[in-house]
Design a protein around this motif. Structure first.
Motif, PDB file in Angstrom:
ATOM      1  N   TYR A   1       3.737  15.917  -6.896  1.00  9.84           N
ATOM      2  CA  TYR A   1       3.344  15.658  -8.361  1.00  9.84           C
ATOM      3  C   TYR A   1       3.931  14.216  -8.528  1.00  9.84           C
ATOM      4  O   TYR A   1       3.345  13.452  -9.392  1.00  9.84           O
ATOM      5  CB  TYR A   1       3.834  16.672  -9.373  1.00  9.84           C
ATOM      6  N   THR A   2       5.153  14.294  -8.186  1.00  9.11           N
ATOM      7  CA  THR A   2       6.060  12.957  -8.710  1.00  9.11           C
ATOM      8  C   THR A   2       5.911  11.766  -7.669  1.00  9.11           C
ATOM      9  O   THR A   2       6.013  10.373  -7.966  1.00  9.11           O
ATOM     10  CB  THR A   2       7.446  13.196  -8.813  1.00  9.11           C
ATOM     11  N   ASN A   3       5.462  11.955  -6.507  1.00 11.80           N
ATOM     12  CA  ASN A   3       5.457  11.249  -5.317  1.00 11.80           C
ATOM     13  C   ASN A   3       6.815  10.517  -5.337  1.00 11.80           C
ATOM     14  O   ASN A   3       6.942   9.249  -4.905  1.00 11.80           O
ATOM     15  CB  ASN A   3       4.291   9.921  -5.567  1.00 11.80           C
ATOM     16  N   VAL A   4       8.008  11.298  -5.362  1.00 12.39           N
ATOM     17  CA  VAL A   4       9.170  10.688  -5.522  1.00 12.39           C
ATOM     18  C   VAL A   4      10.108  11.763  -4.514  1.00 12.39           C
ATOM     19  O   VAL A   4       9.918  12.777  -4.999  1.00 12.39           O
ATOM     20  CB  VAL A   4       9.912  10.350  -6.907  1.00 12.39           C
TER      21      VAL A   4
ATOM     22  N   ASN B   1       2.912  23.108  -2.959  1.00 15.29           N
ATOM     23  CA  ASN B   1       3.292  22.845  -4.395  1.00 15.29           C
ATOM     24  C   ASN B   1       4.665  22.288  -4.586  1.00 15.29           C
ATOM     25  O   ASN B   1       5.251  22.985  -5.397  1.00 15.29           O
ATOM     26  CB  ASN B   1       2.695  23.839  -5.102  1.00 15.29           C
ATOM     27  N   THR B   2       5.058  21.358  -4.232  1.00 17.13           N
ATOM     28  CA  THR B   2       6.464  20.998  -4.260  1.00 17.13           C
ATOM     29  C   THR B   2       6.638  19.680  -5.443  1.00 17.13           C
ATOM     30  O   THR B   2       5.391  19.117  -5.922  1.00 17.13           O
ATOM     31  CB  THR B   2       7.049  20.228  -3.074  1.00 17.13           C
ATOM     32  N   THR B   3       7.858  19.538  -5.835  1.00 17.89           N
ATOM     33  CA  THR B   3       7.991  18.352  -6.991  1.00 17.89           C
ATOM     34  C   THR B   3       7.428  17.209  -6.600  1.00 17.89           C
ATOM     35  O   THR B   3       6.599  16.440  -7.124  1.00 17.89           O
ATOM     36  CB  THR B   3       9.524  18.439  -7.452  1.00 17.89           C
TER      37      THR B   3
ATOM     38  N   PHE C   1       0.678  -1.150  -0.004  1.00 20.01           N
ATOM     39  CA  PHE C   1       0.019  -0.115  -0.189  1.00 20.01           C
ATOM     40  C   PHE C   1       0.996   1.218   0.043  1.00 20.01           C
ATOM     41  O   PHE C   1       0.225   2.349   0.456  1.00 20.01           O
ATOM     42  CB  PHE C   1      -0.950  -0.015   1.334  1.00 20.01           C
ATOM     43  N   SER C   2       2.056   1.092  -0.401  1.00 16.54           N
ATOM     44  CA  SER C   2       2.952   2.651  -0.507  1.00 16.54           C
ATOM     45  C   SER C   2       2.556   3.260  -1.581  1.00 16.54           C
ATOM     46  O   SER C   2       1.777   2.910  -2.487  1.00 16.54           O
ATOM     47  CB  SER C   2       4.393   2.133  -0.861  1.00 16.54           C
ATOM     48  N   ASP C   3       2.577   4.760  -1.191  1.00 13.64           N
ATOM     49  CA  ASP C   3       1.956   5.661  -2.173  1.00 13.64           C
ATOM     50  C   ASP C   3       3.213   6.732  -2.416  1.00 13.64           C
ATOM     51  O   ASP C   3       2.780   7.472  -2.997  1.00 13.64           O
ATOM     52  CB  ASP C   3       0.951   6.392  -1.424  1.00 13.64           C
ATOM     53  N   VAL C   4       4.525   6.461  -2.002  1.00 12.69           N
ATOM     54  CA  VAL C   4       5.554   7.524  -2.585  1.00 12.69           C
ATOM     55  C   VAL C   4       6.844   6.578  -2.333  1.00 12.69           C
ATOM     56  O   VAL C   4       6.917   5.608  -1.571  1.00 12.69           O
ATOM     57  CB  VAL C   4       5.626   8.466  -1.558  1.00 12.69           C
ATOM     58  N   ILE C   5       7.710   6.951  -3.160  1.00 16.58           N
ATOM     59  CA  ILE C   5       8.981   6.427  -3.035  1.00 16.58           C
ATOM     60  C   ILE C   5      10.203   7.476  -2.729  1.00 16.58           C
ATOM     61  O   ILE C   5      10.008   8.485  -3.109  1.00 16.58           O
ATOM     62  CB  ILE C   5       9.521   6.067  -4.427  1.00 16.58           C
TER      63      ILE C   5
END
Length: 340
Positions: free
Chosen positions: A213-216, A208-210, A174-178
């Motif tokens: 939007y990228t989830n990284v 509003n960071t990178t 269930f991860s949502d970010v790397i």
């Protein structure tokens, strides 16, 4: 008509409430299949204000021929109690039927106490097993009410929360970010966990960071250090803090993980020697590890100044402010001579 007798006594923090309920011509009641429920009469004595006068007892006849008798009780308040049901026999004998150990009882809700069977109370061969000589059934119910709650927790399983969360990290379920290490190694993580543990990581997802939007998340930490930081974030454990305290201190300071930072300071203090005292002091100063800084200064002041001035670390000190800080802290009579 049944009769009741209420008594109470106190033993330490336990109040023992006793209700003796006598039901005359009980055999006749067993044969009456029209009335299926009987309740103990409430005490009329205004002096009996304690809980025993407020407990209610109920007897229900079940089955086609009243073969089963269930006894229940009710308390108007939530209490922690032990209950004992005893049947008074002929010749002043008693037989305890049930003992229910201490447990919490809800208020105004009937609680099951015991089951009696018609065949055990009065047989048809003339032997009255549980009845008195006059044919009455006498029950004694004791309620031991206490506020001194001491529950045996030996059978309660150990807490699994930290282990479960650590498994969540290891499985990546269930991860949502790397989050990527400096070498580009990826770790599957969870925004909610990161944000709840670190204000710095939380900031990645608030604006509003990178990363929004990228989830990284790009981390400057090498993979071994990042792995330890994530392990701490998820499980509150730092298994390698004694192996790499310097690197973890820097990471803890950057991500504002105060408990991890304290663990690192403790580990570095344990490793403090004459040879590494200056490096440790510089490290503590760089990452605002005030506890470690204080302990290191105390170490230097405690008769170690002369030895420390002969170390490689001292020879490489370029900060005049650091030397000044050590001098001002120590203020030893012979310090000037020692450092020359």
């Amino acid at each position: 008509m049944s009769s009741t007798n209420y008594t109470t006594r106190t033993e330490g923090q336990t109040k023992i409430c006793t209700i003796i309920w006598t039901i005359p011509t009980f055999v006749n009641l067993l044969e009456n299949v029209t009335k299926r429920e009987f309740r103990v009469e409430k005490a009329k004595d205004p002096k009996t204000e304690f809980t025993h006068s407020k407990f209610q007892l109920k007897m229900q006849f079940l089955g086609r021929y009243n073969d089963i008798i269930e006894i229940s009780y009710l308390s108007p308040n939530p209490v922690f109690l032990k209950s004992i049901l005893t049947i008074c026999l002929k010749r002043f004998e008693e037989r305890t039927i049930v003992i229910k150990e201490y447990h919490t009882v809800q208020a105004n809700k009937w609680q099951y106490l015991a089951t009696l069977f018609k065949r055990d109370i009065a047989s048809y061969d003339g032997r009255d097993i549980f009845l008195l000589s006059d044919g009455s059934l006498r029950l004694k119910v004791q309620f031991m009410v206490t506020n001194d709650i001491k529950i045996d927790r030996s059978t309660v399983p150990e807490a699994q929360l930290s282990n479960d969360l650590e498994n969540l990290l290891n499985d990546g379920l269930f991860s949502d970010v790397i989050i990527k290490s400096a070498e580009g190694i990826e770790f599957k993580v969870h925004k909610a966990v990161l944000a709840s543990r670190s204000a710095v990581l939380k900031a990645h997802f608030e604006h509003n960071t990178t990363e929004c939007y990228t989830n990284v998340i790009e981390s400057l930490l090498e993979s071994t250090v990042l792995q330890e930081v994530l392990t701490f974030i998820y499980s509150d454990k730092a298994p390698r803090v004694d192996d790499i305290p310097e690197k973890l201190l820097a990471a803890a300071d950057y991500y504002q993980l105060n408990r991890l930072k304290s663990l690192c300071e403790e580990a570095l203090h344990k490793k403090l020697t004459v040879e590494n005292a200056i490096e440790t002091l510089q490290l503590a100063d760089l990452h605002s590890a005030n506890t470690l800084k204080q302990l290191t200064l105390e170490f230097i002041k405690d008769g170690q100044a002369k030895l420390i001035t002969k170390t490689e670390g001292w020879a490489q000190v370029k900060s005049v402010d650091l030397i000044k800080r050590i001098y001002e802290y120590i203020m030893a009579d012979d310090f000037d001579a020692d450092i020359k």
